[in-house]
Design a protein around this motif. Structure first.
Motif, PDB file in Angstrom:
ATOM      1  N   PRO A 108       0.834  -1.207   0.000  1.00 37.90           N
ATOM      2  CA  PRO A 108       0.000   0.000   0.000  1.00 37.90           C
ATOM      3  C   PRO A 108       0.867   1.254   0.000  1.00 37.90           C
ATOM      4  O   PRO A 108       1.989   1.246   0.507  1.00 37.90           O
ATOM      5  N   ALA A 109       0.330   2.313  -0.594  1.00 38.99           N
ATOM      6  CA  ALA A 109       0.967   3.623  -0.475  1.00 38.99           C
ATOM      7  C   ALA A 109       0.927   3.995   1.003  1.00 38.99           C
ATOM      8  O   ALA A 109       0.083   3.497   1.745  1.00 38.99           O
ATOM      9  N   PRO A 110       1.840   4.867   1.463  1.00 41.03           N
ATOM     10  CA  PRO A 110       1.821   5.236   2.882  1.00 41.03           C
ATOM     11  C   PRO A 110       0.446   5.720   3.320  1.00 41.03           C
ATOM     12  O   PRO A 110      -0.240   6.416   2.588  1.00 41.03           O
ATOM     13  N   GLY A 111       0.063   5.308   4.506  1.00 40.25           N
ATOM     14  CA  GLY A 111      -1.220   5.763   5.036  1.00 40.25           C
ATOM     15  C   GLY A 111      -1.974   4.732   5.845  1.00 40.25           C
ATOM     16  O   GLY A 111      -2.220   4.946   7.017  1.00 40.25           O
ATOM     17  N   PRO A 112      -2.369   3.591   5.260  1.00 36.19           N
ATOM     18  CA  PRO A 112      -3.205   2.666   6.038  1.00 36.19           C
ATOM     19  C   PRO A 112      -2.423   1.995   7.171  1.00 36.19           C
ATOM     20  O   PRO A 112      -1.209   1.849   7.111  1.00 36.19           O
ATOM     21  N   LEU A 113      -3.169   1.602   8.187  1.00 37.11           N
ATOM     22  CA  LEU A 113      -2.580   0.890   9.320  1.00 37.11           C
ATOM     23  C   LEU A 113      -2.075  -0.483   8.895  1.00 37.11           C
ATOM     24  O   LEU A 113      -1.002  -0.920   9.289  1.00 37.11           O
ATOM     25  N   ARG A 114      -2.875  -1.167   8.054  1.00 36.39           N
ATOM     26  CA  ARG A 114      -2.461  -2.495   7.599  1.00 36.39           C
ATOM     27  C   ARG A 114      -3.182  -2.852   6.315  1.00 36.39           C
ATOM     28  O   ARG A 114      -4.192  -2.250   5.966  1.00 36.39           O
ATOM     29  N   SER A 115      -2.625  -3.843   5.634  1.00 33.63           N
ATOM     30  CA  SER A 115      -3.293  -4.415   4.449  1.00 33.63           C
ATOM     31  C   SER A 115      -3.480  -5.885   4.720  1.00 33.63           C
ATOM     32  O   SER A 115      -2.778  -6.483   5.539  1.00 33.63           O
ATOM     33  N   ALA A 116      -4.453  -6.479   4.026  1.00 27.94           N
ATOM     34  CA  ALA A 116      -4.750  -7.901   4.266  1.00 27.94           C
ATOM     35  C   ALA A 116      -5.239  -8.552   2.985  1.00 27.94           C
ATOM     36  O   ALA A 116      -5.892  -7.906   2.162  1.00 27.94           O
ATOM     37  N   LEU A 117      -4.923  -9.826   2.842  1.00 28.34           N
ATOM     38  CA  LEU A 117      -5.497 -10.661   1.803  1.00 28.34           C
ATOM     39  C   LEU A 117      -6.498 -11.549   2.521  1.00 28.34           C
ATOM     40  O   LEU A 117      -6.137 -12.269   3.464  1.00 28.34           O
ATOM     41  N   VAL A 118      -7.759 -11.467   2.138  1.00 28.82           N
ATOM     42  CA  VAL A 118      -8.817 -12.227   2.822  1.00 28.82           C
ATOM     43  C   VAL A 118      -9.570 -13.063   1.806  1.00 28.82           C
ATOM     44  O   VAL A 118      -9.673 -12.713   0.637  1.00 28.82           O
ATOM     45  N   TRP A 119     -10.087 -14.221   2.276  1.00 30.46           N
ATOM     46  CA  TRP A 119     -10.877 -15.084   1.411  1.00 30.46           C
ATOM     47  C   TRP A 119     -11.885 -15.852   2.231  1.00 30.46           C
ATOM     48  O   TRP A 119     -11.820 -15.868   3.464  1.00 30.46           O
ATOM     49  N   ARG A 120     -12.826 -16.478   1.512  1.00 34.43           N
ATOM     50  CA  ARG A 120     -13.847 -17.291   2.179  1.00 34.43           C
ATOM     51  C   ARG A 120     -13.206 -18.487   2.864  1.00 34.43           C
ATOM     52  O   ARG A 120     -12.322 -19.119   2.306  1.00 34.43           O
ATOM     53  N   ALA A 121     -13.708 -18.796   4.043  1.00 38.92           N
ATOM     54  CA  ALA A 121     -13.185 -19.956   4.775  1.00 38.92           C
ATOM     55  C   ALA A 121     -13.694 -21.237   4.141  1.00 38.92           C
ATOM     56  O   ALA A 121     -14.690 -21.276   3.474  1.00 38.92           O
TER      57      ALA A 121
END
Length: 121
Positions: A108-121
């Motif tokens: 991510p460009a500077p700014g967000p607290l975190r990034s995540a890759l999420v998917w269906r369980a």
């Protein structure tokens, strides 16, 4: 739809909305994965008796890309530019380096607290 593949692995990428599936020998391993950015602030509190830190977070809603464009691609790698609500941006790289490995990199460009890759369980 974009497809990158190597040996028995295949990653299908849909740009609108951004989603991806990972398959091995035709069997789905990951379904409807997406990237999310979370903005917020972490407030750490030192706790003397445990000699540790308890983290408290004030976070915004998790946002998904509004638009994703292809930067580059070949048979085993694709680089994407993602734009999020409120002007958030990230580069996403999906590659199949070798064997049974899929590599996801979200920058991510500077700014967000975190990034995540999420998917269906």
């Amino acid at each position: 739809m974009i497809v990158v593949a190597r040996d028995a692995l295949e990653v299908e990428i849909s740009l609108t909305p951004f989603r991806l599936d990972v398959r091995r020998d035709g069997r789905r391993l990951v379904h409807d994965a997406t990237v999310r950015l979370v903005d917020g602030v972490v407030h750490d509190h030192f706790v003397q008796w445990t000699e540790g830190v308890l983290a408290h977070e004030d976070v915004s809603d998790r946002v998904e890309p509004e638009r994703v464009d292809v930067i580059s691609r070949d048979d085993t790698t694709v680089a994407l530019a993602a734009r999020f609500p409120d002007d958030g941006q990230a580069t996403i790289e999906i590659s199949l380096p070798r064997g049974d490995r899929v590599r996801f990199a979200v920058r991510p460009a500077p700014g967000p607290l975190r990034s995540a890759l999420v998917w269906r369980a």
